[in-house]
Design a protein around this motif. Structure first.
Motif, PDB file in Angstrom:
ATOM      1  N   TYR A 122       0.823  -1.224   0.054  1.00 57.50           N
ATOM      2  CA  TYR A 122      -0.079   0.252  -0.044  1.00 57.50           C
ATOM      3  C   TYR A 122       0.743   1.211  -0.212  1.00 57.50           C
ATOM      4  N   PHE A 123       1.868   1.166   0.757  1.00 55.16           N
ATOM      5  CA  PHE A 123       2.823   2.460   0.904  1.00 55.16           C
ATOM      6  C   PHE A 123       3.797   2.491  -0.339  1.00 55.16           C
ATOM      7  N   TRP A 124       4.016   1.192  -0.682  1.00 54.82           N
ATOM      8  CA  TRP A 124       5.366   1.218  -1.671  1.00 54.82           C
ATOM      9  C   TRP A 124       4.848   0.633  -3.049  1.00 54.82           C
ATOM     10  N   HIS A 125       3.684   0.902  -3.493  1.00 57.51           N
ATOM     11  CA  HIS A 125       3.385   0.630  -4.854  1.00 57.51           C
ATOM     12  C   HIS A 125       3.739   1.475  -6.153  1.00 57.51           C
ATOM     13  N   SER A 126       4.503   2.282  -5.939  1.00 58.57           N
ATOM     14  CA  SER A 126       4.718   3.336  -6.982  1.00 58.57           C
ATOM     15  C   SER A 126       6.309   3.789  -6.917  1.00 58.57           C
ATOM     16  N   GLY A 127       7.073   4.031  -8.208  1.00 59.83           N
ATOM     17  CA  GLY A 127       8.385   4.567  -7.821  1.00 59.83           C
ATOM     18  C   GLY A 127       9.336   3.562  -7.687  1.00 59.83           C
ATOM     19  N   ASP A 128      10.474   3.651  -8.506  1.00 60.63           N
ATOM     20  CA  ASP A 128      11.462   2.616  -8.543  1.00 60.63           C
ATOM     21  C   ASP A 128      12.059   2.513  -7.243  1.00 60.63           C
ATOM     22  N   GLY A 181       5.869 -11.053  -4.315  1.00 60.00           N
ATOM     23  CA  GLY A 181       6.563  -9.765  -4.202  1.00 60.00           C
ATOM     24  C   GLY A 181       7.712  -9.364  -5.291  1.00 60.00           C
ATOM     25  N   LEU A 182       8.354 -10.421  -5.567  1.00 55.87           N
ATOM     26  CA  LEU A 182       9.381 -10.395  -6.561  1.00 55.87           C
ATOM     27  C   LEU A 182       8.729 -10.336  -7.828  1.00 55.87           C
ATOM     28  N   ALA A 183       7.848 -11.354  -8.119  1.00 54.77           N
ATOM     29  CA  ALA A 183       7.152 -11.314  -9.455  1.00 54.77           C
ATOM     30  C   ALA A 183       6.289  -9.795  -9.573  1.00 54.77           C
ATOM     31  N   LEU A 184       5.784  -9.359  -8.695  1.00 55.69           N
ATOM     32  CA  LEU A 184       5.240  -7.951  -8.827  1.00 55.69           C
ATOM     33  C   LEU A 184       6.095  -6.868  -8.805  1.00 55.69           C
ATOM     34  N   ALA A 185       7.409  -6.688  -8.325  1.00 59.87           N
ATOM     35  CA  ALA A 185       8.454  -5.777  -8.684  1.00 59.87           C
ATOM     36  C   ALA A 185       8.945  -5.984  -9.966  1.00 59.87           C
ATOM     37  N   THR A 186       9.133  -7.269 -10.556  1.00 60.28           N
ATOM     38  CA  THR A 186       9.755  -7.556 -11.896  1.00 60.28           C
ATOM     39  C   THR A 186       8.780  -6.995 -12.721  1.00 60.28           C
ATOM     40  N   GLY A 187       7.440  -7.340 -12.537  1.00 59.26           N
ATOM     41  CA  GLY A 187       6.304  -6.498 -13.697  1.00 59.26           C
ATOM     42  C   GLY A 187       6.492  -5.115 -13.407  1.00 59.26           C
ATOM     43  N   HIS A 188       6.785  -4.482 -12.440  1.00 53.36           N
ATOM     44  CA  HIS A 188       6.915  -2.981 -12.667  1.00 53.36           C
ATOM     45  C   HIS A 188       8.141  -2.513 -13.074  1.00 53.36           C
ATOM     46  N   PHE A 189       9.337  -3.238 -12.967  1.00 52.80           N
ATOM     47  CA  PHE A 189      10.622  -2.714 -13.705  1.00 52.80           C
ATOM     48  C   PHE A 189      10.735  -3.079 -15.060  1.00 52.80           C
ATOM     49  N   ARG A 202      10.759   2.803  -4.067  1.00 49.99           N
ATOM     50  CA  ARG A 202       9.767   2.008  -3.474  1.00 49.99           C
ATOM     51  C   ARG A 202       9.686   0.488  -3.680  1.00 49.99           C
ATOM     52  N   TRP A 203       9.838   0.174  -5.183  1.00 48.31           N
ATOM     53  CA  TRP A 203       9.573  -0.940  -5.524  1.00 48.31           C
ATOM     54  C   TRP A 203      11.101  -1.903  -5.422  1.00 48.31           C
TER      55      TRP A 203
END
Length: 293
Positions: free
Chosen positions: A198-204, A236-244, A206-207
């Protein structure tokens, strides 16, 4: 009476699936009754459904079918919550809001608290670990609902409750009650991870923090012998990979690209898959053991 453990077999799967299907179907049927005959009929028939399911649970317990009895006890607690909510709604004691944490509602809090108490009684009688999910999940919601009304404060309270549940889970893991600990760790992981997302769902940056926390989750799973933390860490790693790889785009030759190339996503997740395998081999080499549930 010993803890009723359910080994993962075709029989246990079908028992779980059947019991949960009964809960969903009963709730749907009550919805049809409510639409056709009103709130009073909904409340009255909910009593019939609750008593019938509870009778099945005790009948299966007498026949020494602990897993099936536990599943029906779980369904019965869920039906008790529906029954209580139906009567409260019929009496005008429930007031809907714009969200799950939209203000202090005594009626809703009473339903939550009474359901927790009934789940604790059922847990004592049937010794079925799945009932802990109701206690831990509703316990989180009750505390968070009392102390917050949405937004950042709700996320902070959720994070605090999750940390408390984690230590409760560790204390449960230390003795014969370890089978109960799985669902405490499950709710703890979801609440801690969910609040941080919730707090860290945007920005490199935070990810990047999400990646670090995910690795910590995997480490906790190995040390505490609770693989649910590793599962949530992998998510969590899969979500972060999706972001980057998919959301932010990439930079080629110093020029910003608004959309990533088609190959970036598959290659990123290919690398993530090999990273999962590498982590698994590392943990196995260090003597990571299976969960003792």
């Amino acid at each position: 009476m010993k803890v009723s453990r359910a080994r993962w077999t075709s029989a246990s799967f079908l028992t779980y699936a059947g019991g949960l299907t009964v809960l969903v179907a009963a709730f749907s049927l009550l919805g049809v009754i409510s639409a056709d005959h009103g709130k009073g009929a909904f409340a009255g028939w909910s009593v019939v459904f609750f008593l019938a399911i509870e009778a099945c649970a005790f009948a299966l317990r007498r026949r020494r079918r602990p897993v099936a009895a536990g599943i029906f006890a779980f369904v019965a607690v869920g039906m008790f919550a529906v029954m209580l909510g139906a009567f409260f709604n019929w009496f005008g004691w429930l007031h809907g809001g714009n969200g799950p944490f939209s203000g202090f509602h005594v009626g809703l809090l009473a339903v939550e608290l009474l359901t927790i108490l009934v789940a604790l009684v059922a847990l004592r009688v049937f010794r079925f670990p799945l009932l802990v999910l109701i206690v831990a999940g509703l316990g989180w919601h009750f505390v968070t609902d009392v102390l917050s009304s949405g937004g950042n404060w709700t996320a902070l309270v959720t994070l605090f409750v999750g940390i408390v549940l984690f230590f409760i889970g560790l204390s449960i893991d230390g003795g014969d009650s370890r089978p109960y600990g799985f669902w405490v760790h499950f709710v703890a992981g979801l609440t801690v991870g969910g609040s941080l997302l919730y707090f860290w769902h945007s920005g490199d940056f935070r990810w990047t923090l999400i990646i670090i926390v995910s690795l910590v989750f995997i480490g906790i799973g190995s040390v505490a012998r609770r693989s649910i933390w590793a599962v949530l860490g992998a998510v969590g790693l899969a979500l972060a990979t999706g972001h980057f790889a998919l959301d932010r785009g990439i930079s080629l030759g110093g020029e910003s690209v608004s959309r990533p190339e088609n190959w970036v996503g598959p290659v990123a997740y290919l690398c993530l898959g090999f990273f999962y395998v590498l982590l698994g081999l590392m943990l196995a080499r260090r003597g990571d053991t299976a969960d003792q549930t």
